[in-house]
Design a protein around this motif. Sequence first.
Motif, PDB file in Angstrom:
ATOM      1  N   GLY A  51       0.793  -1.217   0.000  1.00  0.00           N
ATOM      2  CA  GLY A  51       0.000   0.000   0.000  1.00  0.00           C
ATOM      3  C   GLY A  51       0.823   1.263   0.000  1.00  0.00           C
ATOM      4  N   SER A  52       1.970   1.245   0.665  1.00  0.00           N
ATOM      5  CA  SER A  52       2.807   2.443   0.725  1.00  0.00           C
ATOM      6  C   SER A  52       3.280   2.848  -0.667  1.00  0.00           C
ATOM      7  CB  SER A  52       4.007   2.205   1.642  1.00  0.00           C
ATOM      8  OG  SER A  52       3.585   1.983   2.971  1.00  0.00           O
ATOM      9  N   ALA A  53       3.767   1.886  -1.444  1.00  0.00           N
ATOM     10  CA  ALA A  53       4.241   2.176  -2.799  1.00  0.00           C
ATOM     11  C   ALA A  53       3.089   2.617  -3.693  1.00  0.00           C
ATOM     12  CB  ALA A  53       4.930   0.950  -3.396  1.00  0.00           C
ATOM     13  N   MET A  54       1.946   1.962  -3.570  1.00  0.00           N
ATOM     14  CA  MET A  54       0.825   2.303  -4.446  1.00  0.00           C
ATOM     15  C   MET A  54       0.205   3.644  -4.081  1.00  0.00           C
ATOM     16  SD  MET A  54      -0.978  -1.378  -5.273  1.00  0.00           S
ATOM     17  CE  MET A  54      -1.172  -1.906  -3.568  1.00  0.00           C
ATOM     18  N   ASP A  55       0.122   3.967  -2.788  1.00  0.00           N
ATOM     19  CA  ASP A  55      -0.375   5.285  -2.398  1.00  0.00           C
ATOM     20  C   ASP A  55       0.558   6.383  -2.910  1.00  0.00           C
ATOM     21  OD1 ASP A  55      -2.487   4.112  -1.118  1.00  0.00           O
ATOM     22  OD2 ASP A  55      -2.095   5.011   0.841  1.00  0.00           O
ATOM     23  N   LEU A  56       1.859   6.151  -2.765  1.00  0.00           N
ATOM     24  CA  LEU A  56       2.828   7.132  -3.238  1.00  0.00           C
ATOM     25  C   LEU A  56       2.709   7.297  -4.747  1.00  0.00           C
ATOM     26  CD1 LEU A  56       4.880   8.688  -1.501  1.00  0.00           C
ATOM     27  CD2 LEU A  56       6.650   7.145  -2.322  1.00  0.00           C
ATOM     28  N   ALA A  57       2.525   6.188  -5.467  1.00  0.00           N
ATOM     29  CA  ALA A  57       2.407   6.247  -6.922  1.00  0.00           C
ATOM     30  C   ALA A  57       1.205   7.094  -7.344  1.00  0.00           C
ATOM     31  CB  ALA A  57       2.287   4.838  -7.494  1.00  0.00           C
ATOM     32  N   LYS A  58       0.090   6.979  -6.633  1.00  0.00           N
ATOM     33  CA  LYS A  58      -1.086   7.793  -6.962  1.00  0.00           C
ATOM     34  C   LYS A  58      -0.765   9.278  -6.895  1.00  0.00           C
ATOM     35  CE  LYS A  58      -4.297   4.436  -4.943  1.00  0.00           C
ATOM     36  NZ  LYS A  58      -5.203   4.154  -3.831  1.00  0.00           N
ATOM     37  N   LEU A  59      -0.098   9.677  -5.835  1.00  0.00           N
ATOM     38  CA  LEU A  59       0.219  11.090  -5.659  1.00  0.00           C
ATOM     39  C   LEU A  59       1.272  11.559  -6.655  1.00  0.00           C
ATOM     40  CD1 LEU A  59       0.149  11.107  -1.775  1.00  0.00           C
ATOM     41  CD2 LEU A  59      -1.439  12.320  -3.282  1.00  0.00           C
ATOM     42  N   VAL A  60       2.261  10.716  -6.915  1.00  0.00           N
ATOM     43  CA  VAL A  60       3.269  11.064  -7.917  1.00  0.00           C
ATOM     44  C   VAL A  60       2.594  11.289  -9.271  1.00  0.00           C
ATOM     45  CG1 VAL A  60       5.242  10.191  -9.237  1.00  0.00           C
ATOM     46  CG2 VAL A  60       5.191   9.931  -6.750  1.00  0.00           C
ATOM     47  N   ALA A  61       1.623  10.449  -9.603  1.00  0.00           N
ATOM     48  CA  ALA A  61       0.981  10.522 -10.914  1.00  0.00           C
ATOM     49  C   ALA A  61       0.224  11.833 -11.121  1.00  0.00           C
ATOM     50  CB  ALA A  61       0.034   9.338 -11.094  1.00  0.00           C
ATOM     51  N   VAL A  62      -0.362  12.396 -10.058  1.00  0.00           N
ATOM     52  CA  VAL A  62      -1.092  13.661 -10.223  1.00  0.00           C
ATOM     53  C   VAL A  62      -0.206  14.884  -9.980  1.00  0.00           C
ATOM     54  CG1 VAL A  62      -3.344  12.672  -9.671  1.00  0.00           C
ATOM     55  CG2 VAL A  62      -1.949  13.620  -7.832  1.00  0.00           C
ATOM     56  N   SER A  99      -9.281  11.318  -4.803  1.00  0.00           N
ATOM     57  CA  SER A  99      -9.723  11.877  -6.069  1.00  0.00           C
ATOM     58  C   SER A  99      -9.873  10.758  -7.091  1.00  0.00           C
ATOM     59  CB  SER A  99      -8.709  12.906  -6.588  1.00  0.00           C
ATOM     60  OG  SER A  99      -9.004  13.285  -7.913  1.00  0.00           O
ATOM     61  N   VAL A 100     -10.874  10.881  -7.945  1.00  0.00           N
ATOM     62  CA  VAL A 100     -11.046   9.910  -9.021  1.00  0.00           C
ATOM     63  C   VAL A 100      -9.860   9.952  -9.979  1.00  0.00           C
ATOM     64  CG1 VAL A 100     -12.331  11.487 -10.545  1.00  0.00           C
ATOM     65  CG2 VAL A 100     -12.718   9.020 -10.698  1.00  0.00           C
ATOM     66  N   HIS A 101      -9.131  11.062  -9.999  1.00  0.00           N
ATOM     67  CA  HIS A 101      -7.963  11.180 -10.866  1.00  0.00           C
ATOM     68  C   HIS A 101      -6.789  10.332 -10.369  1.00  0.00           C
ATOM     69  CE1 HIS A 101     -10.171  14.150 -12.988  1.00  0.00           C
ATOM     70  NE2 HIS A 101     -10.106  15.057 -12.043  1.00  0.00           N
ATOM     71  N   MET A 102      -6.908   9.775  -9.163  1.00  0.00           N
ATOM     72  CA  MET A 102      -5.868   8.876  -8.647  1.00  0.00           C
ATOM     73  C   MET A 102      -6.256   7.409  -8.830  1.00  0.00           C
ATOM     74  SD  MET A 102      -4.215  10.840  -5.369  1.00  0.00           S
ATOM     75  CE  MET A 102      -5.489  10.359  -4.229  1.00  0.00           C
TER      76      MET A 102
END
Length: 371
Positions: free
Chosen positions: A92-103, A159-162
């Motif tokens: 979850g840590s990597a995937m949560d970080l990836a969501k924020l990096v992507a936006v 956000s739906v954008h994540m």
Amino acid sequence: MLELTCPIELQRPPLLHFGAGTVAHLADWAHSRDYKQPFIVADPINAARLDQLGLGDIRCFGDVTAEPDTVMLERAVAAAAGADLVIGFGGGSAMDLAKLVAVMVGRTLRLEEISGPNRAPEREVGLAQIPTTAGTGSEVGTRALITNPKTFAKIATESVHMLADIAIIDPALTQSVPPFVTAATGVDAMAHCVESYTSKRAHPLIDGYALQGIELVGKYLKRAVDDGSDTEARAGMALASFYGGVCLGPVNTTAGHAVSYPLARYKIPHGIANALIFPHVLAANAQAAADKTARIGAALGFETGTSQQVLDGAMDFCRALGLDMRLRAHGVPKDDLADMAKDAHGIRRLLDWNPVDLSVEEILAIYERAW
């Protein structure tokens, strides 16, 4: 609980692959979208096995640790400059970080500008999520949690954008996870399902996912802990984690997570923190959600006639996984419990939906029993 007629919205990635070997679909998908500059967000263990993604030589931020903070997020965003596809590869840590990096990549945004609900901007890059643990269900969600390194408070962004463009849930990737981590992440998956199932805003659309997730944990978690090569058990837990992730979007967690969050200041991993608190909150809510608690107990193999039976049964379930269920065994000082209770009580975004309105004193009593 909401009525069947109440409106609800369920968001999921438009493309989901599930099953052993499905990680092989990533490369073909990325090529079909003509991505030229993929970027991986991973922990050190998964950063050492990027060859399994089939993308060749690829840039990677491989320093993700449990409970990532804002400093780590800033580093990851800077490292991702120029990427056209962000891939979360880990827990979850990597995937949560990836969501924020992507936006945030390619933009001069600060976390405080996008945290909270529906403030993150539309992504300009692709996002893929590949879990390597069975716990958070973050691969199918729209929410990310980052820790404030000064206060240890969780900063939530939704956000739906994540939401990922593709999620690949390959249970074979979880077979190397050690027993202790398997147990902790598995209880986290169960907590997502249980708390969503008993929430004041529980909904019939989500209840089916939640109960199936709990039943899968009852059937498969002990097997996965005892034998990491048990492919059926690993697949069952991967599915339970997915169901928990589905529950988080429209319903989310309640008191269990709120009371567990202050444990982050002692560097207790999120899954372990949830496990330590889970039996106590389940027991506290038992009378207010008696029918659902009975179904939870049946799925996990214990009686639920009284709150004490619920507490004893849930504690036994967690102990059978090899978890030490005492807060003091994890470095929590008894003198800090009162301050922790005040902090937990302030997490209204979760506590307001708990079936029982827990006071500061009642939360402190939970900590004292858990200590």
